[in-house]
Scaffold this active site. Structure first.
Site, PDB file in Angstrom:
ATOM      1  N   MET A 212       0.781  -1.031   0.028  1.00  0.00           N
ATOM      2  CA  MET A 212       0.104   0.084   0.095  1.00  0.00           C
ATOM      3  C   MET A 212       1.014   1.148  -0.061  1.00  0.00           C
ATOM      4  O   MET A 212       1.622   1.507   0.955  1.00  0.00           O
ATOM      5  CB  MET A 212      -0.718  -0.051   1.203  1.00  0.00           C
ATOM      6  N   SER A 213       0.802   2.015  -1.077  1.00  0.00           N
ATOM      7  CA  SER A 213       1.807   3.162  -1.324  1.00  0.00           C
ATOM      8  C   SER A 213       1.252   4.578  -0.964  1.00  0.00           C
ATOM      9  O   SER A 213       1.939   5.447  -0.634  1.00  0.00           O
ATOM     10  CB  SER A 213       2.495   3.197  -2.696  1.00  0.00           C
TER      11      SER A 213
ATOM     12  N   GLY B 192       0.387  -2.423  -7.091  1.00  0.00           N
ATOM     13  CA  GLY B 192      -0.454  -1.642  -8.294  1.00  0.00           C
ATOM     14  C   GLY B 192       0.058  -1.352  -9.265  1.00  0.00           C
ATOM     15  O   GLY B 192       0.151  -0.530 -10.174  1.00  0.00           O
TER      16      GLY B 192
ATOM     17  N   CYS C  26      15.138  -0.580  -7.436  1.00  0.00           N
ATOM     18  CA  CYS C  26      14.104  -0.289  -6.317  1.00  0.00           C
ATOM     19  C   CYS C  26      13.187  -1.418  -6.200  1.00  0.00           C
ATOM     20  O   CYS C  26      12.697  -2.505  -5.388  1.00  0.00           O
ATOM     21  CB  CYS C  26      13.333   0.829  -6.295  1.00  0.00           C
TER      22      CYS C  26
ATOM     23  N   VAL D 198      -3.472   5.743  -5.688  1.00  0.00           N
ATOM     24  CA  VAL D 198      -4.725   5.101  -6.166  1.00  0.00           C
ATOM     25  C   VAL D 198      -4.639   3.727  -6.686  1.00  0.00           C
ATOM     26  O   VAL D 198      -5.513   2.870  -6.684  1.00  0.00           O
ATOM     27  CB  VAL D 198      -5.440   5.892  -7.242  1.00  0.00           C
TER      28      VAL D 198
ATOM     29  N   CYS E 147      11.846   7.337  -7.999  1.00  0.00           N
ATOM     30  CA  CYS E 147      10.960   6.916  -6.866  1.00  0.00           C
ATOM     31  C   CYS E 147      11.332   7.421  -5.636  1.00  0.00           C
ATOM     32  O   CYS E 147      10.237   7.779  -4.748  1.00  0.00           O
ATOM     33  CB  CYS E 147      11.097   5.437  -6.732  1.00  0.00           C
TER      34      CYS E 147
ATOM     35  N   SER F  99      -2.201   1.149  -5.947  1.00  0.00           N
ATOM     36  CA  SER F  99      -2.420   0.182  -4.734  1.00  0.00           C
ATOM     37  C   SER F  99      -3.708   0.007  -4.086  1.00  0.00           C
ATOM     38  O   SER F  99      -3.947  -1.094  -3.724  1.00  0.00           O
ATOM     39  CB  SER F  99      -1.139   0.522  -3.745  1.00  0.00           C
TER      40      SER F  99
END
Length: 376
Positions: free
Chosen positions: A15-16, A128, A104, A19, A200, A21
């Site tokens: 969960m980042s 996501g 990453c 929207v 990122c 994820s």
């Protein structure tokens, strides 16, 4: 620290706070999958005030609450520094242009995150990302997303069979507009949240100022390939091949009033080479060489084969011939000239929608690059 328990959660969703994820979790939940969330902190606050980590964390918690799933928290900033950021700095210092999003994914999201999910007793992770996994004949293939404009398989080409076997990409068959609509319909607080852009860990901040904190820059000459000095650069590290922005070259006596582009870097002599024209011949190459390649299937399809390739994200497929060396490195020859192929970036190979793997570009046959090597 965690809220709730992972007991019974077969899949842990990264969960980042965005929207994508959020909807990945929503889709799995609607499919009846037992899930929990996990928020990763990958970049420690550097005091600049530009880090969005706390905002993203709050959004991830809010979405998890809305969906009624537990959420866990892990700090991978130390692993990120060692596994991604130190390499990022070393590449820029060497005059190359790295792609930290690829590292990453390999080092953090599909290594440390996957390990954390297994430690919580879960079998799978989900993210996501816009990509697909196909399980067939005892193997796992990485496929492009249905929404080609959002496809992220380029950044995922370092994944292998074990990682793909344990990974789910719930958005792979969706287009972005549908993802946002699903979020709105479900009342998710991230439905209208702007997509994150930029590198990122840096996010939307002044890249030159950020990099300058870690790599002391020296001003130097900007020259044409013919040797004419036409200006001064603030530091060769800040520029990449094909770049137009930030050169600040005004009218130059004896030259047309046309835009200038970076066509080469000589780090040892601290010289930035520029030329006019978006398709300058100094930006063209037909062949490249790479570091040892990673293959999604575990091995290359042959020692010599034809396929398509991308040398940058969102590039159109380009036909090429690949030759695999005894040491795993690649020589790739394209059917037509390529613009601004950049050492340090990733070459990613495809067979139709299937991502075969890829490697970091080390050199090209671009005329200026070859000339600078010969004079080194």
């Amino acid at each position: 620290m965690s809220t709730g328990s992972a007991h019974g959660a077969r899949t842990i969703v990264g969960m980042s706070g965005g929207v994508d994820s959020s909807v990945a979790a929503l889709r799995l939940l609607r499919d009846g999958e037992p899930i929990a969330g996990l928020f990763m902190q990958n970049w420690a606050d550097d005091g600049s005030g530009d880090c969005r980590s706390e905002d993203d964390r709050r959004d991830a918690v809010a979405v998890s609450g809305r969906l009624g799933i537990p959420i866990h928290f892990r700090d991978f900033s130390g692993e990120y520094w060692k596994g991604v950021f130190e390499h990022f700095l070393a590449e820029y210092a060497a005059g190359r242009t790295p792609n930290p999003d690829v590292l990453c994914n390999r080092e953090i999201k599909f290594k440390h995150f996957l390990d954390a999910a297994h430690a919580l007793g879960s079998d799978f992770i989900a993210t996501g990302h816009y990509a697909r996994v196909e399980h067939a004949d005892g193997g796992h293939r990485l496929l492009r997303a249905v929404d080609r404009s959002k496809d992220q398989s380029y950044f995922l080409h370092q994944l292998g069979q074990a990682q793909l076997a344990a990974t789910r990409f719930p958005l792979g068959d969706l287009i972005k507009t549908d993802v946002r609509q699903m979020a709105r319909d479900a009342g998710l607080p991230t439905a209208a949240k702007k997509d994150s852009t930029g590198i990122c860990f840096i996010g939307e901040r002044d890249f030159r100022e950020f990099l300058g904190r870690y790599l002391p820059a020296r001003t130097g000459e900007m020259r044409t390939p013919a040797g004419h000095v036409i200006g001064e650069h603030p530091g060769v590290f800040f520029f990449t091949l094909g770049q137009r922005e930030g050169l600040n070259i005004g009218g130059v006596r004896g030259f047309e009033p046309a835009p200038w582009y970076v066509v080469g870097k000589d780090v040892a002599r601290n010289v930035l080479y520029v030329d006019q024209g978006i398709d300058s011949p100094w930006l063209q190459s037909r062949a490249l060489w790479t570091e040892a390649a990673h293959w999604v299937a575990g091995s290359p399809p042959a020692r010599r084969f034809t396929c398509t390739a991308q040398t940058r994200y969102r590039q159109a497929d380009e036909a090429c011939q690949v030759e695999v060396g005894d040491d795993g490195t690649l020589k790739v020859e394209f059917s037509r000239s390529q613009r601004a192929v950049t050492p340090g970036q990733s070459l990613v190979l495809y067979d139709g929608d299937a991502c075969l793997g890829g490697a970091v570009i080390t050199a090209t046959d671009a005329a200026l690059e070859q000339r600078l090597k010969a004079s080194a």
